[in-house]
Design a protein around this motif. Structure first.
Motif, mmCIF file in Angstrom:
data_model
loop_
_atom_site.group_PDB
_atom_site.id
_atom_site.type_symbol
_atom_site.label_atom_id
_atom_site.label_comp_id
_atom_site.label_asym_id
_atom_site.label_seq_id
_atom_site.Cartn_x
_atom_site.Cartn_y
_atom_site.Cartn_z
ATOM 1 N N UNK A 1 0.812 -1.208 0.000
ATOM 2 C CA UNK A 1 0.000 0.000 0.000
ATOM 3 C C UNK A 1 0.840 1.250 0.000
ATOM 4 N N UNK A 2 0.320 2.283 0.653
ATOM 5 C CA UNK A 2 0.922 3.611 0.586
ATOM 6 C C UNK A 2 1.827 3.875 1.761
ATOM 7 N N UNK B 1 7.324 2.714 -7.335
ATOM 8 C CA UNK B 1 6.797 2.802 -8.684
ATOM 9 C C UNK B 1 7.906 2.903 -9.708
ATOM 10 N N UNK B 2 7.530 2.913 -10.968
ATOM 11 C CA UNK B 2 8.484 3.038 -12.062
ATOM 12 C C UNK B 2 7.796 3.724 -13.236
ATOM 13 N N UNK B 3 8.612 4.364 -14.091
ATOM 14 C CA UNK B 3 8.097 5.016 -15.289
ATOM 15 C C UNK B 3 9.125 4.886 -16.406
ATOM 16 N N UNK C 1 6.623 6.856 -6.117
ATOM 17 C CA UNK C 1 5.528 7.382 -6.914
ATOM 18 C C UNK C 1 4.565 8.152 -6.016
ATOM 19 N N UNK C 2 4.391 9.437 -6.303
ATOM 20 C CA UNK C 2 3.549 10.291 -5.467
ATOM 21 C C UNK C 2 2.081 9.944 -5.676
ATOM 22 N N UNK D 1 3.842 12.048 -10.064
ATOM 23 C CA UNK D 1 5.284 12.266 -10.229
ATOM 24 C C UNK D 1 6.058 11.104 -9.618
ATOM 25 N N UNK D 2 7.152 10.740 -10.242
ATOM 26 C CA UNK D 2 8.035 9.704 -9.721
ATOM 27 C C UNK D 2 9.310 10.365 -9.219
#
Length: 445
Positions: A85-86, A363-365, A376-377, A395-396
């Motif tokens: 989760x967050x 996260x990833x981008x 990852x926001x 945004x990452x």
């Protein structure tokens, strides 16, 4: 103690004797990046058994390097919690993968309820004075001679037994730095100097968020030797390092190795299954042997300057009753963070923590043919430094001041070590492009 299917566990390696311990250190205090819009515990990830790598392969969960003397029982301490989760950046939360078997991190000592107090006037701290080297090789004998008098053994009596750890003399008035988990729950504290003299001490202040504490000797002698704190930002991978402490009750033990990594995201999970019962740090990693009893002791460089406070180790579990020990993966709180927090504890008995003001997850981008990993926001706190800097949801965050951030736990550990009101450059990936933002950290409530 529950173990996962690979037989790993995380346990406190401090010494404990007497009645059955009531649990390890509590690490659920308000954290650096607390979101004012969440409930009092923050937005909590779900917990599951096992080891947690907070940000993929670069983040690890450990237990504290406490110690036990011969004939005493170890007390159960931090376990591994799988986190999902967050996570609030700067909070005692992490997200990421839960692995069947990774690394356990030990922390030292029990619960504490310290009485805040201020230090005496005009105490003397030490100035860094380089220790001689033989050519390019560190003169570890000279380093040990310099650092050992500044290192003390700490004996703590709690309502559930006793424990041992290590501390560093910070000022010549008897002010000593150690880990919060070493003096947690202390009803009586005694410190022993390298020459065998023993003095009663009291807790000045503790900070569970960074796992740091300050104690002071009562009626200290006039010949104390304060340690010199170095600049942990200048530490480089591969340079020599020495750990000094009281492993397994063996005072004045020194071990040597190298700095294996810097800015290592480390998660130390408390005994509770509640994921908020954890600490996060951006630690120095060393292969110098750190064992039960080393918690709170110094990690020093070849010049004899303290660059970190030893706090946790990674170790294997070989059964419910096994004791943790060194496998060459030890972690220390950087000295710059130590000084930042210790000075506040001395002044007021408590410490302020910086707030970035985002809730993030691993996260990833993609940018062209490259994949970027980071934090990852998910959301921003209105009026926070992140919001004012123009950070956006989605945004990452990949770097802070040029230091890679591989996930939410890494961001959490970094923010925790920064000063309220300080300004930092974030590198973010947005709309498949890299950009930078300057953010000024506010104070966590």
């Amino acid at each position: 103690m529950p173990t996962d299917r690979y037989g790993w566990d995380a346990r406190d390696v401090e010494g404990a004797s007497g009645a059955d311990p009531q649990g390890g250190p509590a690490y659920g205090s308000p954290a650096v990046g607390a979101d004012a819009n969440t409930d009092p515990q923050g937005e909590q990830p779900a917990a599951s058994p096992g080891w947690s790598w907070g940000t993929g392969p670069d983040a690890v969960t450990t237990h504290a390097a406490g110690g036990s003397a011969a004939g005493t029982r170890s007390r159960r301490g931090p376990g591994w919690a799988g986190v999902a989760g967050l996570v609030m950046a700067g909070m005692l939360l992490s997200s990421g993968l839960t692995l069947g078997g990774v690394i356990a991190y030990d922390q030292v000592d029990g619960d504490s309820t310290p009485n805040a107090a201020t230090s005496s006037s005009s105490p003397r701290t030490a100035d860094a004075e380089p220790v001689a080297k033989n050519g390019e090789s560190p003169d570890w004998e000279a380093v040990a001679d310099k650092v050992s008098p500044s290192t003390v053994a700490i004996d703590v009596s709690t309502g559930s037994g006793s424990a041992e750890g290590t501390g560093v003399i910070y000022r010549d008035d008897g002010t000593i730095i150690t880990n919060n988990h070493v003096v947690s729950g202390a009803q009586k504290v005694e410190v022993s100097l390298t020459d065998g003299r023993t003095y009663t001490a009291r807790v000045v202040g503790t900070d569970p968020t960074t796992d740091l504490a300050v104690i002071t000797m009562q009626d200290p002698p006039g010949d104390l030797t304060p340690a010199s704190l170095g600049d942990s930002d200048s530490v480089e991978v591969g340079e020599g390092a020495m750990a000094v402490g009281t492993p397994l009750g063996l005072q004045n033990t020194v071990t040597t190795g190298i700095i294996s990594a810097v800015h290592r995201p480390v998660t130390t999970q408390g005994e509770s299954a509640d994921p908020s019962d954890a600490t996060y740090s951006s630690a120095l990693q060393t292969d110098a042997a750190i064992n039960p009893g080393n918690s709170g002791g110094p990690l020093v460089n070849a010049s004899g300057s303290v660059v970190g406070i030893n706090s946790s180790i990674a170790s294997f579990s070989q059964g419910e009753e096994s004791q943790s020990g060194s496998i060459g993966l030890g972690f220390a709180i950087p000295s710059n963070t130590v000084k930042l927090i210790a000075d506040q504890l001395i002044d007021s008995g408590s410490a302020k923590h910086a707030l970035l003001g985002v809730t993030a997850q691993d996260g990833s981008q993609q940018v062209s043919s490259s994949t970027y990993r980071g934090a990852l926001v998910h959301s921003l706190e209105p009026g926070s430094g992140a919001a004012d800097a123009g950070l956006r949801e989605g945004d990452l965050i990949t770097q802070v001041d040029g230091v890679p951030v591989n996930g939410a736990a890494a961001l959490t550990g970094m923010v925790r070590g920064l000063e309220v009101g300080s300004t930092h450059q974030l590198t973010v990936v947005r709309d498949q492009k890299e950009t930078t933002l300057d953010v000024t950290l506010t104070e966590a409530s």
